[in-house]
Structures are given as structure tokens and as C-alpha cells.
Scaffold this motif. Structure first.
Motif, short mmCIF file in Angstrom:
data_model
loop_
_atom_site.label_atom_id
_atom_site.label_comp_id
_atom_site.label_asym_id
_atom_site.label_seq_id
_atom_site.Cartn_x
_atom_site.Cartn_y
_atom_site.Cartn_z
N VAL A 177 0.87 -1.27 -0.11
CA VAL A 177 -0.01 0.04 0.06
C VAL A 177 0.97 1.31 -0.05
O VAL A 177 1.90 1.09 0.44
CB VAL A 177 -0.92 0.10 1.30
CG1 VAL A 177 -1.85 -1.08 1.24
CG2 VAL A 177 -0.27 -0.13 2.57
N ALA A 178 0.36 2.38 -0.50
CA ALA A 178 1.02 3.63 -0.61
C ALA A 178 0.78 4.38 0.84
O ALA A 178 -0.30 5.02 0.76
CB ALA A 178 0.79 4.54 -1.72
N GLY A 179 1.35 4.22 1.76
CA GLY A 179 1.33 4.81 2.91
C GLY A 179 1.79 4.18 4.07
O GLY A 179 2.24 2.82 3.97
N PHE A 182 0.06 -1.29 7.33
CA PHE A 182 0.01 -2.61 7.12
C PHE A 182 -1.19 -3.16 6.27
O PHE A 182 -2.37 -2.66 6.96
CB PHE A 182 0.52 -3.70 8.05
CG PHE A 182 1.93 -3.58 8.60
CD1 PHE A 182 2.78 -3.78 7.86
CD2 PHE A 182 2.37 -3.21 9.84
CE1 PHE A 182 4.28 -3.81 8.29
CE2 PHE A 182 3.44 -2.88 10.29
CZ PHE A 182 4.67 -3.42 9.64
N ASN A 183 -1.34 -3.95 5.47
CA ASN A 183 -2.47 -4.19 4.75
C ASN A 183 -2.45 -5.65 4.62
O ASN A 183 -1.61 -6.32 3.77
CB ASN A 183 -2.80 -3.63 3.47
CG ASN A 183 -4.20 -4.07 2.95
OD1 ASN A 183 -4.41 -5.14 2.52
ND2 ASN A 183 -4.74 -3.19 2.74
N LEU A 184 -3.18 -6.45 5.44
CA LEU A 184 -3.03 -8.08 5.56
C LEU A 184 -4.45 -8.48 5.18
O LEU A 184 -5.28 -8.16 5.66
CB LEU A 184 -2.59 -8.43 7.01
CG LEU A 184 -1.65 -7.85 7.50
CD1 LEU A 184 -1.22 -8.33 9.07
CD2 LEU A 184 -0.03 -8.27 6.60
N SER A 185 -4.32 -9.83 4.42
CA SER A 185 -5.63 -10.45 4.05
C SER A 185 -5.36 -11.85 4.43
O SER A 185 -4.28 -12.44 4.36
CB SER A 185 -5.57 -10.53 2.45
OG SER A 185 -5.76 -9.10 1.97
N LYS A 324 -10.72 -11.79 4.47
CA LYS A 324 -10.94 -10.62 5.56
C LYS A 324 -9.46 -9.71 5.24
O LYS A 324 -8.30 -10.30 5.38
CB LYS A 324 -11.04 -11.14 6.85
CG LYS A 324 -11.01 -9.93 8.17
CD LYS A 324 -11.18 -10.63 9.14
CE LYS A 324 -10.98 -9.39 10.38
NZ LYS A 324 -11.29 -10.21 11.92
N THR A 325 -9.58 -8.56 4.89
CA THR A 325 -8.41 -7.62 4.81
C THR A 325 -8.51 -6.50 5.93
O THR A 325 -9.41 -5.81 6.24
CB THR A 325 -8.57 -6.85 3.53
OG1 THR A 325 -8.53 -7.74 2.50
CG2 THR A 325 -7.37 -5.96 3.20
N VAL A 326 -7.10 -6.41 6.60
CA VAL A 326 -6.96 -5.63 7.73
C VAL A 326 -6.08 -4.67 7.61
O VAL A 326 -4.96 -5.15 7.00
CB VAL A 326 -6.83 -6.44 8.96
CG1 VAL A 326 -6.60 -5.57 10.34
CG2 VAL A 326 -7.74 -7.42 9.41
N TRP A 327 -6.49 -3.37 7.93
CA TRP A 327 -5.33 -2.42 7.88
C TRP A 327 -4.71 -2.12 9.47
O TRP A 327 -5.29 -1.89 10.22
CB TRP A 327 -5.99 -1.00 7.21
CG TRP A 327 -6.51 -1.26 6.03
CD1 TRP A 327 -7.54 -1.85 5.33
CD2 TRP A 327 -5.77 -0.52 4.87
NE1 TRP A 327 -7.47 -1.56 4.31
CE2 TRP A 327 -6.51 -1.00 3.57
CE3 TRP A 327 -4.72 0.29 4.71
CZ2 TRP A 327 -6.28 -0.58 2.35
CZ3 TRP A 327 -4.34 0.71 3.41
CH2 TRP A 327 -5.06 0.29 2.20
N HIS A 328 -3.48 -2.03 9.28
CA HIS A 328 -2.89 -1.73 10.58
C HIS A 328 -2.08 -0.57 10.47
O HIS A 328 -1.18 -0.19 9.49
CB HIS A 328 -1.86 -2.76 11.13
CG HIS A 328 -2.70 -3.95 11.75
ND1 HIS A 328 -3.40 -3.95 12.93
CD2 HIS A 328 -3.13 -5.16 11.21
CE1 HIS A 328 -4.03 -5.16 13.26
NE2 HIS A 328 -3.95 -5.91 12.06
N PRO A 329 -1.81 0.54 11.23
CA PRO A 329 -1.09 1.74 11.09
C PRO A 329 0.51 1.20 11.55
O PRO A 329 0.65 0.45 12.31
CB PRO A 329 -1.49 2.58 12.06
CG PRO A 329 -2.31 1.85 13.33
CD PRO A 329 -2.96 0.72 12.41
N MET A 330 1.35 1.74 10.58
CA MET A 330 2.73 1.44 10.95
C MET A 330 3.29 2.37 11.96
O MET A 330 3.27 3.64 11.84
CB MET A 330 3.52 1.75 9.65
CG MET A 330 4.96 1.17 9.62
SD MET A 330 5.93 1.14 7.99
CE MET A 330 4.99 0.18 7.11
N GLY A 331 4.08 2.05 12.90
CA GLY A 331 4.63 2.76 14.02
C GLY A 331 5.68 3.59 13.44
O GLY A 331 6.44 3.16 12.34
N VAL A 332 5.89 4.68 13.54
CA VAL A 332 7.03 5.81 13.11
C VAL A 332 7.95 5.73 14.27
O VAL A 332 7.94 6.20 15.31
CB VAL A 332 6.39 7.18 13.01
CG1 VAL A 332 7.46 7.92 12.30
CG2 VAL A 332 5.35 6.97 11.93
#
Length: 332
Positions: A177-179, A182-185, A324-332
Motif C-alpha cells: 500500500v502507498a502509506g 500494513f495491509n493483511l489479507s 478478510k483484509t485488515v489495515w494496521h498503522p505502521m509505527g513511526v
């Protein structure tokens, strides 16, 4: 005694016929008394003790709510047993049991499900002779051909059991993904699946449509072959004494049209496999139309699925899964 009389006696003895395989004259052979030989015919013939099977719902063996049974015959028309004829109430009860078992079964680890299914294969191997006799009678096969079908069915069960903790690796994955995310299916089970088993392949075809449904975490309401339900009903006895939780598999023998119509229209059934309606295109269309009213996932019967000994591939494993697709923010 003169020499002439001794020679005459020796000639008479040599001329007497010999008993087969012995050096004694036939006159000296002993015979079984007529009374002893006739005694065997006086033993009365045993009365056939035909089994009356029961349904398998929620891990228990209830009788059909309607009390109906029907005669199951072999390929020659000989009466084998009585099978329960399920009613619409039985179908509804089976769906309730399957829904109740879904949470625990789908929540179990994939590795644990694989272990449980492998245990079923061990028990099937132990009852190989029984299933061989039932398949031979149901499909009109020789003992050798029926044994080959049973062996293939057990191998097929083991093959699907091995997929339990591997299918997620094939279907799931991380998506780019562009951002900063994490994008997990991941694959998730569909839910309660109604399975109409093949009509002609009473055991190998049955295993081929049932195993991929439950190995992926779904629960099943199984409608076996209408004319040859005994292998499925015996499989229920195996499941009841294995580690498979009650309600994961529910077996409803009877008329495919009657039971299938109830399951296709049931609001709490998430998917239906119409393989058992392959020989009746009209029935398949009716059931598909009924399933469309409540947006069920439908697996249509396929003409190529007549040789159940062929490599099954992964299509059935994937047909009862949702991604099932889940989005997780990535820690900076």
C-alpha cells in the motif's frame, strides 16, 4: 491251499477297484451316515437382522421428527437397511446445531483441526472392511474395486487434513500500500454450509465434498446420496466417536429435493454446495433460485466432477472461504 487256488485269489484281489488316493479296495471305504449328512439341512435359516439407522444432529443420533424411514437396497434390489427420511424440522434442527458449533470450530487453531481430522482418518482405516462392504453393495462394485474406492477416500481425507494449517499461506498475504500502513489479507470460514453429496459416488465423492468444508473452519449440514446413504450414516458413527465436536457435521438422509429445498431457503445457512443435484438440472436451478433470495454463496454442480479419483486441487478449499483484509498503522 494249492498253488492254483492262491494264484486265483491274488488275481481276484488285484482286479478289485481301488479307492481314489488309497491302496484299499473300494469295498472297504467308509461313508458318512445318511443321518449325519441330512442333519445340516435341518438347521433353520437365520432371520435377517436389518439395521435401522438414525440421523446425526448435534453429535447425537435422534430419530427423524416425522418418524419416517425408507428402504435402502443394493444394486441388485436386495434390502440392506432402513434409513431415516428427514423432514423440514430435522433440517432446521441441524442448522441450529451447526450454528452453535461454528464459533468453537472456527476459533480452534488450524493445526488442531488438522489433528482432529487425521484422527478421523485413523478410525476410517480401522473400519475399512465395513465401508468396503457398504460401497460394494451400494455401487455394484467388486470387493477389490470397492476397497480401492475406500482407500482413495481415506487418502483424500488425510490430504485435506494436511491443508488445515497451509491454506492461509496460499490464500492470505501482505498487500503493498502507498502509506504508513500494513495491509493483511487472511481467509475466514464462510459459516454454516449445506452440502448435497454426489448421488453416484457414495463414499469417495462424499469425502471429497465434505472434508474441504470442515477443514477450513466451516460447519456442515450434509445430505448424502439418496439411494446410497449407508456410507454417510456409518461415517456419522465414526465422527461421533472421534474428537470432532458435536454439530460440526450433521447428517440428514432422505429425499434430496425435500431436504435441499429447506436448506437452500434457510436464512441461517451461509453457503450451499449443489453437487448432489447434478443429475437433475431443474432441481439445481430451483435450489439456486431459493438460495439467491438470501444471498447465499452457491457452488454449482460441475459436469467434470464425475471422476472423483482425479486430483481435487484446491478449488473446493477456497469456495467456502472469505477473505478478510485488515489495515494496521505502521509505527513511526
Amino acid at each position: 491251499m494249492s498253488d492254483e487256488s492262491q494264484k486265483a485269489k491274488a488275481k481276484k484281489t488285484a482286479a478289485a477297484p481301488k479307492a481314489a488316493g488309497s491302496g484299499k479296495p473300494a469295498a472297504t471305504r467308509t461313508r458318512k451316515p445318511a443321518s449325519q449328512a441330512a442333519g445340516a439341512s435341518r438347521i433353520p435359516a437365520r432371520v435377517d437382522v436389518l439395521k435401522t439407522y438414525k440421523l446425526f444432529v448435534g453429535g447425537k443420533f435422534p430419530r427423524s421428527e416425522s418418524g419416517r424411514v425408507y428402504e435402502v437396497t443394493d444394486s441388485q434390489g436386495r434390502w440392506l437397511a432402513n434409513a431415516p427420511q428427514s423432514s423440514r424440522k430435522d433440517a432446521r434442527d441441524a442448522v441450529v446445531a451447526a450454528r452453535k458449533a461454528f464459533g468453537g470450530w472456527s476459533g480452534a487453531t488450524a493445526y488442531n483441526r488438522g489433528q482432529i481430522l487425521y484422527r478421523v482418518a485413523e478410525m476410517l482405516e480401522g473400519r475399512r472392511a465395513q465401508f468396503t462392504a457398504e460401497v460394494a453393495a451400494a455401487e455394484g462394485l467388486t470387493e477389490a474395486a470397492a476397497a480401492a474406492q475406500v482407500d482413495a477416500a481415506v487418502d483424500r481425507w488425510v490430504w485435506y487434513a494436511g491443508w488445515s494449517d497451509k491454506v492461509a499461506q496460499v490464500v492470505g498475504g501482505a498487500n503493498p500500500v502507498a502509506g504508513p500502513f500494513f495491509n493483511l489479507s487472511t481467509p475466514e470460514p464462510t459459516g454454516v454450509v449445506a452440502v448435497l453429496a454426489p448421488q453416484e459416488s457414495s463414499f469417495l465423492g462424499l469425502v471429497s465434498v465434505l472434508a474441504p468444508v470442515i477443514v477450513t473452519g466451516n460447519t456442515a449440514v450434509l445430505v448424502p446420496s439418496e439411494k446410497a446413504p449407508l456410507p454417510a450414516l456409518s461415517l456419522a458413527e465414526v465422527l461421533a466417536t472421534s474428537d470432532v465436536p458435536g454439530g460440526v457435521v450433521n447428517v440428514l438422509s432422505g429425499r434430496t429435493r425435500e431436504v435441499g429445498a429447506t436448506l437452500a431457503a434457510h436464512q441461517d445457512v451461509n453457503a450451499i454446495d449443489l453437487t448432489g443435484a447434478a443429475g437433475d438440472p431443474g432441481l439445481a436451478k430451483e435450489l439456486e433460485a431459493a438460495a439467491a433470495d438470501n444471498l447465499k454463496r452457491v457452488r454449482r454442480p460441475e459436469e467434470r466432477e464425475t471422476d472423483w479419483s482425479a486430483d481435487p486441487g484446491t478449488s473446493r478449499l477456497l469456495s467456502c472461504l472469505e477473505t478478510k483484509t485488515v489495515w494496521h498503522p505502521m509505527g513511526v
